[in-house]
Each structure stands twice: as C-alpha cells, then as structure tokens.
Design an enzyme around this catalytic site. Structure first.
Site, mmCIF file in Angstrom:
data_model
loop_
_atom_site.group_PDB
_atom_site.id
_atom_site.type_symbol
_atom_site.label_atom_id
_atom_site.label_comp_id
_atom_site.label_asym_id
_atom_site.label_seq_id
_atom_site.Cartn_x
_atom_site.Cartn_y
_atom_site.Cartn_z
ATOM 1 C CE LYS A 197 0.562 1.102 4.560
ATOM 2 N NZ LYS A 197 0.786 2.407 5.231
ATOM 3 C CB THR B 135 -1.439 4.783 2.828
ATOM 4 O OG1 THR B 135 -1.581 4.063 4.051
ATOM 5 C CG2 THR B 135 0.002 5.248 2.709
#
Length: 332
Positions: free
Chosen positions: A192, A249
């Site tokens: 991620k 994120t």
C-alpha cells in the site's frame, strides 16, 4: 501490564502514549538527545510535535533495561523500528541475552536487500521464538496521539500473543481485531505504501478523482495477486490491513508516501523530497523489492512498475502515466 516500545519515531511514540494511559509503559530509543528531550517535555518535538504524552510514560536509552522491562510472560515488547532496523534489533536481543517472551512488531515493508517480510526476518534471527506477530492497519500516528478512533489488526499464529496485544492496546478509542494471516497483513502493509506514491503522483498532476479511484482499485488487485502468491489469503486484502490501509495511505494528507508522489509530480527530485520529509517513507525503501518479487513470480504489477521507473529510472511522472494509459485493453 508491563510494555516496552522500542523505537521513538512518530508511530512508536503515539502508541507508547496510548499504552501509558493504562499500562506500565517504557519508550526506548538509542538517540540519547531525543530521550532527554522527551523526558523533559513529554512531547516528541522531532516526530510528533504538538502531542502531549502522558506523565506516566517513562523513557529509556538502555536497550537491556527496556528489554528486561518487557521480558516476563505477562509483559509485551512492541517493536516500532523501520523494517531496515528490525534484523539488527533482533540480533541485539540475542547479544544482550534478553529476548522478551511476547513480541509484536509495527514495521511495514520488505527488507530491501533480502526481500524478506518482517516475520521472515524475525524467524531467521530468533528461530526459537514462537509468541510473536504483527500489528497493522489504517492509522496515522498524529491522530492516534490525539486520541482519535482507530482500528488495527494483530496477526499471529500464537493465540497468547494475540491475547497479550489485545489486552495492551484495546481500550479508549482503539479497537484491536485478531487474525492469523501474518503474510497477508504484512504484504498489505508493504504494498500500500508503493501504491500511495502512485496516487500521490496522480493527484499532484491534477488527474482527478476518477484516476485516483482507478489507481486504488487496480492497485488493490496488484496487492492481492502478490499477497496470495506469497501465501496470504485473498480475503485479508479486503479488510483493515489491505483495502483499509490502502485507502488511508493513498488519500490522506498525513501520508508520507502520498506526499512523496505529490512532490515528484511537481518535478522535485527524490533526494530533495526525502531530505525535506524528515521521516521514513517505506514505499521508497521497498518498491524495488516488491517489483522484484512480482517479476520472479511472473505477476503483473504495472502500477508498481511505473512507480519504480519514476523513483529509480529518471522517468518523468507524466511519461509513466502515459505508459500506463497506453496498455492494451484487458478483462478486469
């Protein structure tokens, strides 16, 4: 419960503050100047400025003392170093002769030179240690430090480690879920960060919300393909530590990796960006390892490949985006 947090970056500091509201918590860092500053002000002005830490939180520069604090069977050791420091810390535990009974780590990423996940590093350096696992999920240190709600997952093959971690962290505004897919959780936490650089580039270029949604969705597919190939379970990637952490994120303004992407889109060099950031951006550190693992298994990860070209091959962000858009049509 006695808890030692090893590593006084933003995340370690925020979690140590949370722990200290209910437990006998010690925060360790090897940087004596940082510990002296923390002891004097109860604020981590370097990494978490503006967040006041509980008066009950204690600070330590001697690793042996911190390990001893968390060594007992009813205690917990929380490793908050970056992946790059995990192997050396495990070796220090062996050298000192104090290996805590229960260890949970927070670091996300692949070790750059070995392409190892954190659990593989721990297994190699502490082969007899069984009660360990990873704590991960969508979380910004500043919000946790401010006492805002957050949900995390502890993944471990040890029910005892999961129980200790829940007992330590599950209070106040923090919820802890449990699972045993350590590989899946760790792959999600690593990939991620790379994908967040991609969404940062897209947003920095002004490509719009449609492009961001496409990158997140197709990025999740990349993450899942690699994770399953490495031994993770597909359902893990639709949970907190996969999709949840990716959304946070990739879209949150507090994301260091997203910031790297946005700054790259302005034409700044990676060296300039990292020097100004002042924090670790794990997506930069592990991008090559992610791509190498994918290529060794013949797994398509075009977004990851594009990020690596921008980071390490002097390809401009616009050219990397053009290459992605020029790919042949295919079934989803």
């Amino acid at each position: 419960m006695k808890v030692a947090v090893l590593g006084a970056g933003a995340w370690g500091t925020a979690l140590a503050g949370h722990l200290a509201t209910r437990h006998d918590a010690v925060l360790w860092a090897r940087d004596r100047a940082l510990i002296e500053s923390l002891s004097g002000s109860h604020e981590n002005e370097r990494y978490l400025r503006g967040v006041t830490l509980p008066a009950s939180l204690r600070f330590e520069t001697e690793l042996a003392a911190a390990l001893t604090h968390a060594a007992a069977d009813d205690a917990l050791c929380v490793v908050a170093t970056p992946v790059a420091g995990l192997r050396a810390l495990c070796r220090s535990m062996r050298d000192i002769g104090v290996v805590p009974a229960h260890i949970v780590w927070l670091c996300k990423g692949f070790e750059a030179d070995t392409q190892c996940l954190p659990n593989e590093v721990v297994a190699a350096e502490l082969p007899q240690h069984a009660s360990n696992g990873t704590l991960s999920g969508p979380s910004f240190a500043r919000e946790v430090g401010q006492g805002l709600p957050v949900a995390l997952t502890v993944a471990s093959s040890s029910p005892v480690l999961a129980e200790r971690t829940v007992a330590a962290f599950h209070h106040g505004a923090m919820r802890i879920y449990t699972g045993d897919d350590v590989i899946g959780v760790e792959v999600g936490g690593a990939v991620k960060n790379v994908l967040a650089i991609a969404t940062g580039i897209s947003d920095g270029l002004g490509l719009g919300l449609n492009a961001r949604a496409a990158l997140i969705t197709r990025g999740l597919a990349e993450m899942s393909r690699l994770g399953v190939a490495l031994g993770g379970r597909a359902e893990t990637f639709t949970g907190l530590t996969g999709l949840g952490d990716l959304i946070l994120t990739a879209t949150g303004d507090l994301s260091r990796n997203r910031t790297v992407g946005m700054q790259l889109a302005t034409g700044r060099t990676l060296t300039e960006i990292l020097a100004a950031l002042g924090h670790v951006a794990e997506g930069v550190r592990c991008a090559r390892a992610v791509l190498a693992l994918a290529q060794s298994r013949n797994i398509e990860m075009p977004i990851t490949h594009a990020v690596c070209r921008v980071l390490f091959e002097d390809v401009t962000p616009r050219d990397a985006v053009h290459a992605l858009l020029s790919r042949d049509a295919k079934a989803e």
